[in-house]
Motif scaffolding. Structure first.
Motif, mmCIF file in Angstrom:
data_model
loop_
_atom_site.group_PDB
_atom_site.id
_atom_site.type_symbol
_atom_site.label_atom_id
_atom_site.label_comp_id
_atom_site.label_asym_id
_atom_site.label_seq_id
_atom_site.Cartn_x
_atom_site.Cartn_y
_atom_site.Cartn_z
ATOM 1 N N GLN A 1 0.811 -1.205 0.000
ATOM 2 C CA GLN A 1 0.000 0.000 0.000
ATOM 3 C C GLN A 1 0.849 1.263 0.000
ATOM 4 N N ASN B 1 -5.631 -5.096 5.299
ATOM 5 C CA ASN B 1 -5.848 -4.018 4.331
ATOM 6 C C ASN B 1 -7.097 -3.209 4.668
ATOM 7 N N GLU C 1 -7.475 0.848 5.323
ATOM 8 C CA GLU C 1 -8.457 1.693 4.638
ATOM 9 C C GLU C 1 -9.283 2.490 5.633
ATOM 10 N N LYS D 1 -5.979 6.791 -0.337
ATOM 11 C CA LYS D 1 -5.256 5.558 -0.606
ATOM 12 C C LYS D 1 -5.134 5.335 -2.105
ATOM 13 N N SER E 1 -7.734 -3.505 -2.856
ATOM 14 C CA SER E 1 -8.655 -2.634 -2.130
ATOM 15 C C SER E 1 -9.881 -3.452 -1.740
#
Length: 447
Positions: free
Chosen positions: A316, A387, A391, A401, A407
């Motif tokens: 990320q 993840n 977020e 992001k 995602s």
């Protein structure tokens, strides 16, 4: 490469799209720096591999004109011959300028010039219906100019880019400043970004109480030039040196040789295996090929199953307002944990410009946190467990992001962040037949 040759090749693509008017289309290209595997999708392949030429470098005007599939390795080499470099050069040689424009590229000059797309003066886009439009901040296609960044090929493809170039000197002098306190680290970073005498700013977090801020300044001469393209490893030098000198070309590609530090996962930091790779294969192009091969054959996935290990890739890049930098870093140390972490500041090149699909507040300094590895454990966790936590934290802290990797947003979450109204307006105008996937389908559903 002449303009006539460009126009002839462009017409070939237009003719292809007009003669294959039914069904979806996908790009046929040589490289990709997306870190999310797409599902197999039927569709016509639009071959754009030969749109990889530098058309013109104008040192006096500070402008480079280049085709969209040109990798930065080629673009930088040609630019340096003219005594300039693109204002922002993403970290890896294999990234293309078209990919960086549609995917929000960043580097250590971004504190001054913003993200890659902010340095673009003009963009020629191939639309899925078989026509091209030239976009500038002021012409009739300014909506696409401001909506193209972060669209990831769902509105069209950049065939030609005119971007800002800046003059360079032969060397970059580096100063590495050590910090033990995150608040002091981010305060110092903020202060350095206001210094007009500094050309490059980035940093690395090695631990809760070990952070290094790196400042770069162009220099005409140097007492020496360090070489991190073979036996020595750049990121390790940050903990060993307070001052360093690199040629400008080597500074630009300082992260490429070891994929920042991710080459360790391919054993390339072992001295013996490093020699087996050889200087010419120590680069992001080689590592990406290995990664794609592993993804296709599933070698790592099989080993994990055999060992009873559950793994989640956490790859990320996120932009966080600098005042929330310490809070995000604390969350990171408590939740994600693997190290190092790359730190790179960015702010809008122009305060009067808004890019619709990746909006960073004008006049506000943001910090990019880049972290790339795999979290393994014996417990099976919900899909995207870590993840999703990232977020949620990014949204909580008012950040953004990037969408180049996995995602997990719900549709409602996604479109609140990435401006559904503006995107659908662009989609209706530039892809009314829906030949390209929409942004959520491509970036989250991986279609």
């Amino acid at each position: 490469m002449t303009t006539i040759a460009y126009e002839e090749r462009k017409q070939r693509l237009i003719d292809f799209l007009r003669h294959h008017a039914d069904g979806p289309i996908r790009l046929g290209k040589a490289t990709s720096n997306l870190f999310r595997d797409r599902k197999p999708v039927a569709g016509e392949r639009l071959d754009v591999r030969d749109f990889n030429n530098v058309l013109h470098v104008d040192r006096e005007a500070g402008v480079i004109e280049v085709e969209g599939m040109t990798p930065y390795a080629k673009l930088v080499a040609e630019s340096l011959r003219h005594g300039v470099m693109p204002a922002v050069v993403p970290q890896l040689k294999s990234i293309t300028i078209g990919g960086a424009v549609t995917g929000c590229g960043i580097e250590s000059s971004s504190f001054r010039y913003g993200l890659v797309h902010e340095t673009v003066e003009e963009l020629e886009v191939l639309l899925p219906g078989g026509r091209t439009v030239v976009c500038t901040p002021t012409n009739e296609h300014r909506d696409l100019y401001f909506g193209f960044p972060n669209s990831y090929g769902t509105l069209g493809y950049a065939l030609r880019v005119k971007a800002k170039a800046v003059p360079v000197k032969r060397f970059v002098r580096l100063e590495h400043l050590r910090h033990r306190d995150p608040a002091a680290f981010f305060d110092d970073l903020r202060h350095r970004c206001d210094d007009p005498g500094i050309d490059f700013v980035d940093g690395v977090v090695f631990g809760r109480d070990e952070m290094v801020l790196s400042l770069g300044r162009f220099a005409d001469d140097a007492p020496y030039a360090s070489d991190y393209t073979y036996e020595r490893i750049y990121y390790k030098s940050l903990r060993e040196r307070r001052e360093d000198y690199l040629t400008t070309e080597d500074y630009i590609w300082r992260w490429d040789t070891d994929w920042f530090w991710c080459s360790k996962n391919l054993l390339a930091q072992n001295p013996l295996i490093r020699r087996l790779y050889g200087r010419e294969r120590l680069n992001s192009v080689t590592y990406t090929k290995i990664m794609r091969w592993n993804s296709r054959v599933g070698l790592t996935a099989r080993l994990n199953r055999l060992l009873g290990v559950h793994a989640e890739s956490v790859i990320q890049d996120v932009e966080i307002p600098i005042e929330h930098g310490p809070a995000f870093l604390e969350f990171y140390h408590d939740t994600i944990r693997f190290l190092p972490v790359w730190i790179c500041p960015t702010r809008a090149f122009r305060d009067d410009v808004r890019f619709d699909l990746y909006h960073l507040a004008p006049g506000r300094l943001y910090v990019n946190f880049g972290f790339w590895d795999v979290i393994r454990g014996r417990d099976k966790l919900p899909d995207g467990f870590y993840n999703r936590k990232i977020e949620h934290k990014v949204r909580e802290l008012g950040g953004m992001k990037s969408l180049y990797s996995d995602s997990y947003f719900t549709p409602e979450e996604f479109w609140r962040i990435y401006n559904r109204e503006a995107y659908e307006r662009l989609k209706r105008r530039y892809d009314p037949e829906g030949r390209l996937k929409d942004l959520y389908a491509k970036c989250v559903l991986k279609e």
